[in-house]
Design an enzyme around this catalytic site. Structure first.
Site, mmCIF file in Angstrom:
data_model
loop_
_atom_site.group_PDB
_atom_site.id
_atom_site.type_symbol
_atom_site.label_atom_id
_atom_site.label_comp_id
_atom_site.label_asym_id
_atom_site.label_seq_id
_atom_site.Cartn_x
_atom_site.Cartn_y
_atom_site.Cartn_z
ATOM 1 N N ASP A 120 35.746 40.895 32.831
ATOM 2 C CA ASP A 120 34.727 41.185 33.860
ATOM 3 C C ASP A 120 34.703 42.632 34.352
ATOM 4 O OD1 ASP A 120 34.019 38.556 33.659
ATOM 5 O OD2 ASP A 120 34.766 37.947 35.617
ATOM 6 N N LYS A 166 31.347 34.223 29.127
ATOM 7 C CA LYS A 166 31.786 33.065 29.908
ATOM 8 C C LYS A 166 30.854 32.901 31.101
ATOM 9 C CE LYS A 166 35.093 35.516 32.876
ATOM 10 N NZ LYS A 166 34.355 35.328 34.151
ATOM 11 N N CYS A 174 38.969 35.246 38.263
ATOM 12 C CA CYS A 174 38.742 35.028 36.830
ATOM 13 C C CYS A 174 39.961 35.382 35.977
ATOM 14 C CB CYS A 174 37.522 35.819 36.369
ATOM 15 S SG CYS A 174 35.964 35.179 37.052
#
Length: 255
Positions: free
Chosen positions: A56, A166, A199
């Site tokens: 991310d 994702k 995450c």
């Protein structure tokens, strides 16, 4: 006699075949041990069986004009991993360690997002949440292929890198990540990115549950959450799920 044909997408997981024979003996990678200080003990990992997952490091999380900044979050902490990753990733690539970018990427129609997930980021149903356009740029929040979901410009992407989209906190849920790692012959995974307590941690935990060796890179991970969240994450990784090391120590161990 003609040689057999290689059948498989990764060198660590290939058969040798022709019309009359199938040889299922995989080539064995030569171990490449590296020693590094994990704080509570000396750690030896095998670069031949290691990959790094960078999670991310995207405009919506790390750019001052991205989504988090739009909703009032100070993204300065989320940018802290950029410089350490700039130093580490070229070293790992030279050692043929796979670099996997695990990024949030919604479908444009948001059919991969449940109401429960949408509610986390858009509690009143009228705010700018997942898939909605940002007022300034019009880019759709974390939509696959958009500027919002793109990796920040400061991090170099190479053609050999691997990309996995994702749309959950864990990168193992409803994605091909596990299949990719197993095809690569990976047993040890390095974790980096944001947010460390969300995450990164969820994906690391799921990797641990699946039997992978899990190592969090402390200086290559960060969070916009309060500092105690980062402290708790480091504690829990060391206590329950794996190891925590620094990228500089890993670079020194390699070099």
């Amino acid at each position: 006699m003609a040689p057999l044909n290689r059948l498989g997408s990764a060198p660590a997981n290939c058969w040798q075949v022709d019309a009359g024979e199938a040889n299922m003996v995989r080539a064995q990678a030569t171990p490449r041990p590296v020693n590094v200080d994990a704080g509570n003990k000396k750690l030896t990992l095998d670069l031949a069986r290691t990959a790094i997952i960078v999670i991310d490091m995207q405009n919506d999380f790390c750019h001052p004009e991205g989504w988090l900044a739009h909703i009032g979050v100070d993204v300065t902490p989320a940018r802290a991993p950029i410089a350490p990753l700039q130093a580490l990733l070229p070293v790992l690539r030279r050692e043929n360690v796979p670099v996997i970018w695990l990024n949030w990427g919604n479908r444009p129609d948001r059919l991969n997002l449940s109401p429960a997930l949408l509610h986390v980021y858009n509690g009143d149903g009228a705010s700018v949440g997942l898939g909605d356009p940002l007022p300034r740029s019009g880019a759709h929040v974390l939509e696959l292929g958009s500027w919002s979901a793109g990796i920040v410009d400061e991090l170099t992407i190479e053609p050999t890198d691997i990309h996995v989209a994702k749309y959950r906190m864990s990168g193992f849920v409803d994605t091909p990540l596990d299949s990719i790692l197993r095809n690569l012959g990976v047993t040890t995974v390095l974790f980096a990115g944001v947010n460390a307590d969300q995450c990164v941690l969820c994906t690391l935990q799921d990797a641990n549950f699946r039997g992978y060796d899990t190592i969090m890179l402390e200086d290559c991970s960060a969070t916009t959450s309060p500092e105690f969240c980062m402290q708790a994450t480091i504690y829990n990784v060391r206590q329950c799920f794996g190891f925590v090391i620094g990228s500089t120590g890993l670079i020194e161990g390699i070099g």
